[in-house]
Scaffold this motif. Structure first.
Motif, PDB file in Angstrom:
ATOM      1  N   ARG A  18      19.446  13.028  39.572  1.00 22.27           N
ATOM      2  CA  ARG A  18      18.510  12.286  38.715  1.00 22.27           C
ATOM      3  C   ARG A  18      19.249  11.698  37.509  1.00 22.27           C
ATOM      4  O   ARG A  18      19.036  10.546  37.135  1.00 22.27           O
ATOM      5  CB  ARG A  18      17.380  13.200  38.264  1.00 22.27           C
ATOM      6  N   LYS A  20      22.466  10.974  37.302  1.00 23.33           N
ATOM      7  CA  LYS A  20      23.329   9.886  37.785  1.00 23.33           C
ATOM      8  C   LYS A  20      22.515   8.614  37.975  1.00 23.33           C
ATOM      9  O   LYS A  20      22.946   7.531  37.572  1.00 23.33           O
ATOM     10  CB  LYS A  20      24.024  10.287  39.095  1.00 23.33           C
ATOM     11  N   ASP A  21      21.337   8.723  38.559  1.00 19.32           N
ATOM     12  CA  ASP A  21      20.476   7.551  38.741  1.00 19.32           C
ATOM     13  C   ASP A  21      20.162   6.897  37.398  1.00 19.32           C
ATOM     14  O   ASP A  21      20.142   5.667  37.291  1.00 19.32           O
ATOM     15  CB  ASP A  21      19.168   7.932  39.439  1.00 19.32           C
ATOM     16  N   TYR A  23      21.914   7.196  34.363  1.00 21.04           N
ATOM     17  CA  TYR A  23      23.101   6.674  33.672  1.00 21.04           C
ATOM     18  C   TYR A  23      23.713   5.478  34.402  1.00 21.04           C
ATOM     19  O   TYR A  23      24.225   4.559  33.762  1.00 21.04           O
ATOM     20  CB  TYR A  23      24.135   7.784  33.454  1.00 21.04           C
ATOM     21  N   VAL A  24      23.637   5.469  35.719  1.00 18.54           N
ATOM     22  CA  VAL A  24      24.177   4.342  36.495  1.00 18.54           C
ATOM     23  C   VAL A  24      23.103   3.274  36.698  1.00 18.54           C
ATOM     24  O   VAL A  24      23.307   2.102  36.378  1.00 18.54           O
ATOM     25  CB  VAL A  24      24.759   4.827  37.846  1.00 18.54           C
ATOM     26  N   GLY A  25      21.953   3.660  37.219  1.00 17.27           N
ATOM     27  CA  GLY A  25      20.923   2.696  37.560  1.00 17.27           C
ATOM     28  C   GLY A  25      20.208   2.092  36.367  1.00 17.27           C
ATOM     29  O   GLY A  25      19.941   0.891  36.331  1.00 17.27           O
ATOM     30  N   THR A  26      19.897   2.909  35.364  1.00 19.31           N
ATOM     31  CA  THR A  26      19.147   2.416  34.205  1.00 19.31           C
ATOM     32  C   THR A  26      20.073   1.913  33.104  1.00 19.31           C
ATOM     33  O   THR A  26      19.865   0.823  32.567  1.00 19.31           O
ATOM     34  CB  THR A  26      18.214   3.520  33.653  1.00 19.31           C
ATOM     35  N   GLY A  28      23.354   1.290  33.433  1.00 20.63           N
ATOM     36  CA  GLY A  28      24.360   0.358  33.950  1.00 20.63           C
ATOM     37  C   GLY A  28      25.793   0.828  33.830  1.00 20.63           C
ATOM     38  O   GLY A  28      26.722   0.022  33.943  1.00 20.63           O
ATOM     39  N   ASP A  30      29.236   2.670  35.110  1.00 17.20           N
ATOM     40  CA  ASP A  30      29.899   2.760  36.409  1.00 17.20           C
ATOM     41  C   ASP A  30      30.008   4.211  36.841  1.00 17.20           C
ATOM     42  O   ASP A  30      30.271   5.098  36.008  1.00 17.20           O
ATOM     43  CB  ASP A  30      31.326   2.191  36.337  1.00 17.20           C
ATOM     44  N   ALA A  89      12.187  -0.516  32.112  1.00 19.94           N
ATOM     45  CA  ALA A  89      12.498   0.569  33.051  1.00 19.94           C
ATOM     46  C   ALA A  89      11.701   1.838  32.753  1.00 19.94           C
ATOM     47  O   ALA A  89      11.886   2.851  33.412  1.00 19.94           O
ATOM     48  CB  ALA A  89      14.000   0.870  33.022  1.00 19.94           C
TER      49      ALA A  89
END
Length: 125
Positions: A18, A20-21, A23-26, A28, A30, A89
């Protein structure tokens, strides 16, 4: 002492997937690596593109319960645009606020870790 940089900052989370989703998805960032680290543990590392310092999303430090990190500062070149993207978001964002050192906003990750999103510093600071 021969310290040359800050390599990692650990952020305590309850669920690495969750986090990772988020920090990466919301945010942006890497994904630098997501590797097994032993029984029921993973090494999840994220970073801004090209950054020297990365963030590890950790679950294994008893002295760092999820949500106990406060004051991680991430800098952006587009504070107002990123605030709007975070709000779209579903992230609750406080600010922006003005300070002598620049403009900033604050928000929490899904575990309650406090993050400061800072705009570029004003000229001469």
């Amino acid at each position: 002492m021969n310290i040359t940089r800050i390599q990692l900052v650990s952020v305590p989370v309850s669920d690495q997937g969750r986090a990772k989703d988020f920090y990466v998805g919301t945010l942006g960032l890497d994904l630098v690596r997501d590797n097994p680290m032993g029984p029921d543990q993973r090494w999840v590392e994220v970073a801004p593109a090209g950054a020297q310092t990365a963030i590890t999303l950790v679950t294994w430090f008893p002295s760092m319960p999820p949500g106990s990190s406060k004051g991680l500062v991430l800098q952006t070149a587009d504070l107002d645009g990123d605030i709007e993207r975070l709000r779209r978001a579903g992230v609750v964002v406080e600010g922006p606020q003005e300070a002598p050192w620049g403009r900033f906003a604050t928000f929490d990750d899904p575990d309650g870790n406090g993050i400061v999103l800072a705009g570029p510093p004003p000229a001469g600071v």
